[in-house]
Design a protein around this motif. Structure first.
Motif, PDB file in Angstrom:
ATOM      1  N   ARG A  17      26.237   0.445  -5.800  1.00  0.00           N
ATOM      2  CA  ARG A  17      27.019   1.684  -5.787  1.00  0.00           C
ATOM      3  C   ARG A  17      26.579   2.614  -4.664  1.00  0.00           C
ATOM      4  O   ARG A  17      27.357   3.452  -4.210  1.00  0.00           O
ATOM      5  CB  ARG A  17      26.939   2.388  -7.143  1.00  0.00           C
ATOM      6  CG  ARG A  17      27.557   1.624  -8.291  1.00  0.00           C
ATOM      7  CD  ARG A  17      29.017   1.288  -8.078  1.00  0.00           C
ATOM      8  NE  ARG A  17      29.823   2.503  -8.034  1.00  0.00           N
ATOM      9  CZ  ARG A  17      30.984   2.607  -7.421  1.00  0.00           C
ATOM     10  NH1 ARG A  17      31.494   1.579  -6.762  1.00  0.00           N
ATOM     11  NH2 ARG A  17      31.654   3.738  -7.440  1.00  0.00           N
ATOM     12  N   LEU A  18      25.329   2.478  -4.190  1.00  0.00           N
ATOM     13  CA  LEU A  18      24.830   3.330  -3.120  1.00  0.00           C
ATOM     14  C   LEU A  18      25.008   2.715  -1.728  1.00  0.00           C
ATOM     15  O   LEU A  18      24.905   3.418  -0.722  1.00  0.00           O
ATOM     16  CB  LEU A  18      23.345   3.652  -3.344  1.00  0.00           C
ATOM     17  CG  LEU A  18      23.013   4.436  -4.621  1.00  0.00           C
ATOM     18  CD1 LEU A  18      21.508   4.628  -4.739  1.00  0.00           C
ATOM     19  CD2 LEU A  18      23.751   5.770  -4.663  1.00  0.00           C
ATOM     20  N   VAL A  30      27.512   6.822   1.082  1.00  0.00           N
ATOM     21  CA  VAL A  30      26.954   7.777   0.134  1.00  0.00           C
ATOM     22  C   VAL A  30      26.002   8.687   0.912  1.00  0.00           C
ATOM     23  O   VAL A  30      25.028   8.230   1.498  1.00  0.00           O
ATOM     24  CB  VAL A  30      26.225   7.066  -1.022  1.00  0.00           C
ATOM     25  CG1 VAL A  30      25.505   8.069  -1.915  1.00  0.00           C
ATOM     26  CG2 VAL A  30      27.211   6.234  -1.835  1.00  0.00           C
ATOM     27  N   HIS A  33      22.550  11.202  -3.483  1.00  0.00           N
ATOM     28  CA  HIS A  33      22.704  10.705  -4.855  1.00  0.00           C
ATOM     29  C   HIS A  33      21.619  11.295  -5.752  1.00  0.00           C
ATOM     30  O   HIS A  33      20.579  11.754  -5.282  1.00  0.00           O
ATOM     31  CB  HIS A  33      22.687   9.181  -4.896  1.00  0.00           C
ATOM     32  CG  HIS A  33      21.336   8.585  -4.666  1.00  0.00           C
ATOM     33  ND1 HIS A  33      20.816   8.397  -3.405  1.00  0.00           N
ATOM     34  CD2 HIS A  33      20.393   8.147  -5.528  1.00  0.00           C
ATOM     35  CE1 HIS A  33      19.616   7.855  -3.506  1.00  0.00           C
ATOM     36  NE2 HIS A  33      19.332   7.696  -4.783  1.00  0.00           N
ATOM     37  N   HIS A  34      21.908  11.272  -7.047  1.00  0.00           N
ATOM     38  CA  HIS A  34      20.979  11.790  -8.052  1.00  0.00           C
ATOM     39  C   HIS A  34      21.247  11.037  -9.350  1.00  0.00           C
ATOM     40  O   HIS A  34      22.383  10.987  -9.807  1.00  0.00           O
ATOM     41  CB  HIS A  34      21.197  13.300  -8.239  1.00  0.00           C
ATOM     42  CG  HIS A  34      20.269  13.928  -9.208  1.00  0.00           C
ATOM     43  ND1 HIS A  34      18.927  14.098  -8.945  1.00  0.00           N
ATOM     44  CD2 HIS A  34      20.477  14.432 -10.452  1.00  0.00           C
ATOM     45  CE1 HIS A  34      18.355  14.696  -9.973  1.00  0.00           C
ATOM     46  NE2 HIS A  34      19.273  14.899 -10.909  1.00  0.00           N
ATOM     47  N   LEU A  40      25.008   8.471 -12.578  1.00  0.00           N
ATOM     48  CA  LEU A  40      24.710   8.364 -11.151  1.00  0.00           C
ATOM     49  C   LEU A  40      25.676   9.278 -10.401  1.00  0.00           C
ATOM     50  O   LEU A  40      26.870   8.990 -10.288  1.00  0.00           O
ATOM     51  CB  LEU A  40      24.855   6.923 -10.655  1.00  0.00           C
ATOM     52  CG  LEU A  40      24.619   6.702  -9.163  1.00  0.00           C
ATOM     53  CD1 LEU A  40      23.202   7.136  -8.752  1.00  0.00           C
ATOM     54  CD2 LEU A  40      24.883   5.259  -8.788  1.00  0.00           C
ATOM     55  N   TRP A  41      25.155  10.402  -9.936  1.00  0.00           N
ATOM     56  CA  TRP A  41      25.951  11.379  -9.185  1.00  0.00           C
ATOM     57  C   TRP A  41      25.828  11.073  -7.708  1.00  0.00           C
ATOM     58  O   TRP A  41      24.719  10.842  -7.202  1.00  0.00           O
ATOM     59  CB  TRP A  41      25.438  12.790  -9.456  1.00  0.00           C
ATOM     60  CG  TRP A  41      25.682  13.227 -10.860  1.00  0.00           C
ATOM     61  CD1 TRP A  41      24.813  13.127 -11.915  1.00  0.00           C
ATOM     62  CD2 TRP A  41      26.881  13.807 -11.367  1.00  0.00           C
ATOM     63  NE1 TRP A  41      25.414  13.622 -13.039  1.00  0.00           N
ATOM     64  CE2 TRP A  41      26.676  14.045 -12.739  1.00  0.00           C
ATOM     65  CE3 TRP A  41      28.106  14.149 -10.794  1.00  0.00           C
ATOM     66  CZ2 TRP A  41      27.649  14.616 -13.549  1.00  0.00           C
ATOM     67  CZ3 TRP A  41      29.075  14.714 -11.590  1.00  0.00           C
ATOM     68  CH2 TRP A  41      28.847  14.947 -12.955  1.00  0.00           C
ATOM     69  N   THR A  42      26.947  11.065  -6.995  1.00  0.00           N
ATOM     70  CA  THR A  42      26.934  10.805  -5.559  1.00  0.00           C
ATOM     71  C   THR A  42      27.853  11.768  -4.827  1.00  0.00           C
ATOM     72  O   THR A  42      28.847  12.244  -5.381  1.00  0.00           O
ATOM     73  CB  THR A  42      27.385   9.359  -5.246  1.00  0.00           C
ATOM     74  OG1 THR A  42      28.640   9.102  -5.863  1.00  0.00           O
ATOM     75  CG2 THR A  42      26.358   8.343  -5.720  1.00  0.00           C
ATOM     76  N   CYS A  94      25.131  17.015 -12.416  1.00  0.00           N
ATOM     77  CA  CYS A  94      25.289  17.056 -10.956  1.00  0.00           C
ATOM     78  C   CYS A  94      24.435  18.177 -10.369  1.00  0.00           C
ATOM     79  O   CYS A  94      24.489  19.316 -10.840  1.00  0.00           O
ATOM     80  CB  CYS A  94      26.760  17.293 -10.619  1.00  0.00           C
ATOM     81  SG  CYS A  94      27.105  17.345  -8.848  1.00  0.00           S
TER      82      CYS A  94
END
Length: 123
Positions: A17-18, A30, A33-34, A40-42, A94
């Motif tokens: 995903r990253l 990306v 991210h966090h 998974l916040w991007t 987020c």
């Protein structure tokens, strides 16, 4: 969009995903991210390869938005459900500084709720 289960480990799913990707319409990167538990916040940037694909974009335009991938393990596989900011994710993990990075698909009601949540958490 529904859930997509594709990986044997949470770590492999996150890595995918990253990772940068490309398609006929855009290149995806990306920018930040966090990870909070299974959120998974991007901050995602699409560099457009096709004109007029999103709201009159030109080739080369950058479209930057916040995305939440909810992560879940089920029957030995890990999967995700993608929720962009414009859909109002109803989750509030987020980081606030992501708001300054995203310029597309803004959801003012969700942003205000996120700010209130962070304010309540800080208090």
């Amino acid at each position: 969009m529904g859930w997509l289960y594709t990986h044997r480990s949470k770590e492999a799913l996150i890595a995918e995903r990253l990772a940068p990707t490309s398609s006929f319409t855009r290149d995806r990167t990306v920018l930040a991210h966090h990870l909070v538990g299974n959120e998974l916040w991007t901050v995602v940037q699409w560099k457009m390869r096709v004109a007029q694909f999103i709201e009159g974009n030109a080739i080369g335009d950058a479209i930057t938005f916040i995305n939440l991938d909810l992560l879940d393990g089920n029957q030995g596989y890990w999967g995700y459900k993608a929720i962009p900011e414009e859909m109002g994710p109803y989750y509030y993990g987020c980081p606030l500084h992501f708001l300054d990075m995203a310029t597309y698909g803004l959801n003012p009601a969700w942003r205000e709720a996120l700010r209130r949540h962070h304010g309540d958490t800080a208090a």
